[in-house]
Design an enzyme around this catalytic site. Structure first.
Site, PDB file in Angstrom:
ATOM      1  CE  LYS A 111      15.967  -3.575   6.886  1.00 47.54           C
ATOM      2  NZ  LYS A 111      15.444  -3.053   5.610  1.00 47.54           N
ATOM      3  CG  ASN A 112      13.229  -0.602   7.494  1.00 49.64           C
ATOM      4  OD1 ASN A 112      14.241  -0.895   6.846  1.00 49.64           O
ATOM      5  ND2 ASN A 112      12.209  -1.417   7.616  1.00 49.64           N
ATOM      6  CB  CYS A 161      12.783  -7.467  -4.139  1.00 53.82           C
ATOM      7  SG  CYS A 161      11.416  -6.916  -3.157  1.00 53.82           S
ATOM      8  NE  ARG A 209       9.379  -2.992  -2.036  1.00 56.95           N
ATOM      9  CZ  ARG A 209      10.341  -3.314  -1.179  1.00 56.95           C
ATOM     10  NH1 ARG A 209      10.905  -4.478  -1.250  1.00 56.95           N
ATOM     11  NH2 ARG A 209      10.751  -2.452  -0.287  1.00 56.95           N
ATOM     12  CG  ASP A 269       8.966  -4.983   7.512  1.00 59.85           C
ATOM     13  OD1 ASP A 269       9.447  -3.872   7.742  1.00 59.85           O
ATOM     14  OD2 ASP A 269       8.607  -5.336   6.368  1.00 59.85           O
ATOM     15  NE  ARG A 302      19.158  -6.336   1.878  1.00 61.43           N
ATOM     16  CZ  ARG A 302      18.303  -5.910   0.947  1.00 61.43           C
ATOM     17  NH1 ARG A 302      17.768  -6.750   0.090  1.00 61.43           N
ATOM     18  NH2 ARG A 302      17.975  -4.628   0.877  1.00 61.43           N
TER      19      ARG A 302
HETATM   20  C1  EPZ Z   1       9.598   0.324   3.703  1.00 59.86           C
HETATM   21  O1  EPZ Z   1       9.637  -0.080   2.350  1.00 59.86           O
HETATM   22  C2  EPZ Z   1      10.499  -0.656   4.460  1.00 59.86           C
HETATM   23  N1  EPZ Z   1      11.846  -0.591   3.913  1.00 59.86           N
HETATM   24  C3  EPZ Z   1       9.964  -2.072   4.311  1.00 59.86           C
HETATM   25  O2  EPZ Z   1      10.794  -2.933   5.104  1.00 59.86           O
HETATM   26  C4  EPZ Z   1       8.540  -2.109   4.877  1.00 59.86           C
HETATM   27  O3  EPZ Z   1       8.023  -3.400   4.716  1.00 59.86           O
HETATM   28  C5  EPZ Z   1       7.677  -1.089   4.117  1.00 59.86           C
HETATM   29  O4  EPZ Z   1       8.262   0.223   4.247  1.00 59.86           O
HETATM   30  C6  EPZ Z   1       6.261  -1.025   4.664  1.00 59.86           C
HETATM   31  O5  EPZ Z   1       6.303  -0.682   6.019  1.00 59.86           O
HETATM   32  C7  EPZ Z   1      12.666   0.414   4.321  1.00 59.86           C
HETATM   33  O6  EPZ Z   1      12.291   1.275   5.091  1.00 59.86           O
HETATM   34  C8  EPZ Z   1      14.071   0.392   3.766  1.00 59.86           C
HETATM   35  P1  EPZ Z   1       6.252   1.508   0.866  1.00 59.86           P
HETATM   36  P2  EPZ Z   1       9.035   0.909   1.206  1.00 59.86           P
HETATM   37  O7  EPZ Z   1       6.746   2.582  -0.023  1.00 59.86           O
HETATM   38  O8  EPZ Z   1       9.355   2.326   1.560  1.00 59.86           O
HETATM   39  C9  EPZ Z   1       3.852   0.088  -3.041  1.00 59.86           C
HETATM   40  C10 EPZ Z   1      12.181  -4.767   5.559  1.00 59.86           C
HETATM   41  O9  EPZ Z   1      12.053  -6.001   5.539  1.00 59.86           O
HETATM   42  N2  EPZ Z   1       4.395   1.318  -3.640  1.00 59.86           N
HETATM   43  O10 EPZ Z   1       5.406   1.851   2.053  1.00 59.86           O
HETATM   44  O11 EPZ Z   1       9.461   0.406  -0.107  1.00 59.86           O
HETATM   45  C11 EPZ Z   1       4.955  -0.950  -2.820  1.00 59.86           C
HETATM   46  O12 EPZ Z   1       5.140  -1.704  -4.010  1.00 59.86           O
HETATM   47  C12 EPZ Z   1      11.575  -3.936   4.435  1.00 59.86           C
HETATM   48  O13 EPZ Z   1      12.813  -4.124   6.443  1.00 59.86           O
HETATM   49  C13 EPZ Z   1       3.945   1.699  -4.907  1.00 59.86           C
HETATM   50  O14 EPZ Z   1       3.136   1.023  -5.537  1.00 59.86           O
HETATM   51  O15 EPZ Z   1       7.473   0.641   1.413  1.00 59.86           O
HETATM   52  C14 EPZ Z   1       4.416  -1.782  -1.691  1.00 59.86           C
HETATM   53  O16 EPZ Z   1       3.510  -2.745  -2.210  1.00 59.86           O
HETATM   54  C15 EPZ Z   1      10.771  -4.777   3.457  1.00 59.86           C
HETATM   55  N3  EPZ Z   1       4.458   2.842  -5.458  1.00 59.86           N
HETATM   56  C16 EPZ Z   1       3.640  -0.765  -0.850  1.00 59.86           C
HETATM   57  O17 EPZ Z   1       3.381   0.353  -1.708  1.00 59.86           O
HETATM   58  C17 EPZ Z   1       5.379   3.625  -4.789  1.00 59.86           C
HETATM   59  O18 EPZ Z   1       5.788   4.676  -5.334  1.00 59.86           O
HETATM   60  C18 EPZ Z   1       4.414  -0.292   0.381  1.00 59.86           C
HETATM   61  O19 EPZ Z   1       5.527   0.413  -0.062  1.00 59.86           O
HETATM   62  C19 EPZ Z   1       5.812   3.212  -3.509  1.00 59.86           C
HETATM   63  C20 EPZ Z   1       5.308   2.065  -2.949  1.00 59.86           C
END
Ligand code: EPZ
Length: 426
Positions: free
Chosen positions: A22-23, A116, A121, A304, A396
């Site tokens: 998915k990701n 969420c 996020r 995850d 999802r």
């Molecule tokens: C991706 O989310 C995945 N989603 C998530 O999977 C996964 O848990 C996550 O990466 C970590 O591996 C998809 O790929 C669609 P991040 P993403 O940007 O890209 C903070 C699932 O269940 N952050 O690495 O949103 C953020 O709030 C989902 O399949 C900022 O503060 O993850 C979080 O605490 C859930 N500012 C942390 O970093 C930003 O600009 C990780 O976020 C971006 C992120």
């Protein structure tokens, strides 16, 4: 509202094949906007988020056809720069059209992603990186506007290896002028898959999978055909299903290299895992031992699989400490797991899992995708009947979960199938 009705206590036995990731699939779909030519993706999971991303791309003006073994995207027509509120609100990954739209049209208008169930996020790393490439950014009426006549390569130091920020920046930089270097980049396998796809479109990218990614912008990108990598989180979920039910399951299509820390942790707990090139075999049923786990960006323990592994830790002797380092609030499912008999206490980023749990069937509600998966795992090893409600969260990200579990001998039924996902294929 669909629900699962699960009668637990049956050891799962047999073979299950994981779907495409998915990701990765969601980002590859967004990346298709970078070219005016047609893209074909194989091994895309038929899940709700893929249908939602299809809606986002259609809103933007692309022609999208989604069928069980093939997604075709034709972004050759007139495109709109806007990703609408109701779709971004439904799926945060919609913000990943920002980089491609900025690169293709010189502007993008994307609704601010809400928080969420797992945290606020933010997207500040995405935006500061795009500013480094020359984008002007402002916000109005709940939308983020980014614009740049020409994107120009630069050095971007991410303060955190954000997966989404890395992906948006790679896509924006792929047709920027000159060289972009992303330092402290995310290293997930899905980043490598995106880089492979973009390279097949004509992009020049080196270092994907390391913390330093170098992109040399090119004039334009062509269409491409690509097969999505297997879903490592789904693979881990099925490995845990075998472990918590004391079963014997072959998880095929998985890449063990994508699960090394996870596998070493469940082995430490006492699970028998045998690794092969394209599958793993998991046998449960032995004695399980308390083990501390801390989630980290790849290659660390995947956040995850934090909720699902708590079910296994609940069955172990002793006490385990789980530390969630990636998201701010990813323990919301604990209350529901405790209703099934777990004894987990949380404080900030830490959870203490008391072992020797005997799960008992109850009515529980999924609060997010991976929390829902954890509740299903608990139901599979609980005595009696468990009802997992609000399983639209699970739809999802898990393709045909109940069918795959039934294939392993689980007693699981989906009730109220009015909007069964497979009827939504377009
Ligand atoms: C991706 O989310 C995945 N989603 C998530 O999977 C996964 O848990 C996550 O990466 C970590 O591996 C998809 O790929 C669609 P991040 P993403 O940007 O890209 C903070 C699932 O269940 N952050 O690495 O949103 C953020 O709030 C989902 O399949 C900022 O503060 O993850 C979080 O605490 C859930 N500012 C942390 O970093 C930003 O600009 C990780 O976020 C971006 C992120």
């Amino acid at each position: 509202m669909d629900k699962y009705v699960i009668t637990g206590g049956i050891p799962l036995v047999g073979t299950v094949r994981v779907s495409g990731a998915k990701n990765s699939a969601l980002k590859l779909m967004a990346a298709s906007l970078l070219s005016s030519e047609k893209t074909v993706l194989h091994n895309v999971p038929l899940i709700r988020d893929v249908l939602t991303m299809g809606e986002v791309l259609r809103e933007i003006g692309a022609r999208v056809t989604i069928s069980p073994d093939r997604v075709e995207i034709d972004p050759g027509g007139e495109l709109s720069p806007t990703a609408p509120y109701e779709l971004v609100r439904r799926m945060r990954a919609s913000i990943l059209v920002m980089g491609p739209l900025l690169a293709r049209l010189g502007r993008a208008r994307v609704a601010m992603p809400g928080g969420c169930n797992i945290g606020p996020r933010h997207i500040n790393y995405h935006l500061s990186g795009l500013e480094k490439l020359g984008a002007k950014i402002n916000a109005d009426h709940g939308f983020i506007n980014v614009a740049a006549r020409n994107l120009t390569g630069d050095i971007i130091n991410l303060e955190y290896p954000s997966m989404g920020a890395t992906e948006n920046l790679i896509m924006a930089a792929s047709t920027a002028r000159g060289r972009t270097v992303i330092e402290s980049a995310a290293r997930e396998p899905e980043i490598i898959d995106l880089a492979k796809f973009l390279t097949s479109m004509g992009a020049r990218i080196n270092g994907a999978g390391t913390d330093t990614i170098v992109i040399d912008g090119v004039e334009s990108l062509s269409g491409a055909t690509h097969t999505v990598i297997p879903d490592r989180v789904e693979a881990g979920t099925f490995m845990l299903a075998a472990a918590v039910t004391g079963g014997d399951v072959e998880v095929t299509g998985a890449n063990p290299l994508h699960l090394e820390i996870f596998t070493s942790k469940i082995r430490a707990i006492g699970v028998d895992v045998k690794e092969y090139d394209h599958h793993v075999r998991v046998k449960g049923g032995g004695e399980y031992f308390s083990t501390d786990i801390a989630t980290l960006p790849f290659p660390g323990f995947p956040t995850d699989l934090q909720a699902p592994v708590m079910v296994l830790l609940s069955l172990a002797g002793g006490h385990s400490i789980v530390t969630e380092n990636v998201f701010e609030n990813r323990f919301s499912f604990v209350e529901e797991l405790n209703r099934l008999g777990a004894c987990i206490r949380t404080s900030g980023h830490h959870a203490v899992v008391h072992g020797n749990t005997r799960f008992e069937g109850a009515i529980v509600e999924a609060t997010d995708l991976r929390a829902g998966a954890a509740l299903v795992l608990a139901g599979l090893c609980a005595s009696g009947v468990t009802e997992v409600r609000h399983i639209q969260h699970i739809d999802r990200g898990y393709e045909d979960l109940e069918f795959k579990l039934k294939g392993l001998g689980a007693d699981i039924e989906r009730v109220d199938t009015a909007d069964r996902i497979s009827t939504a294929v377009t």
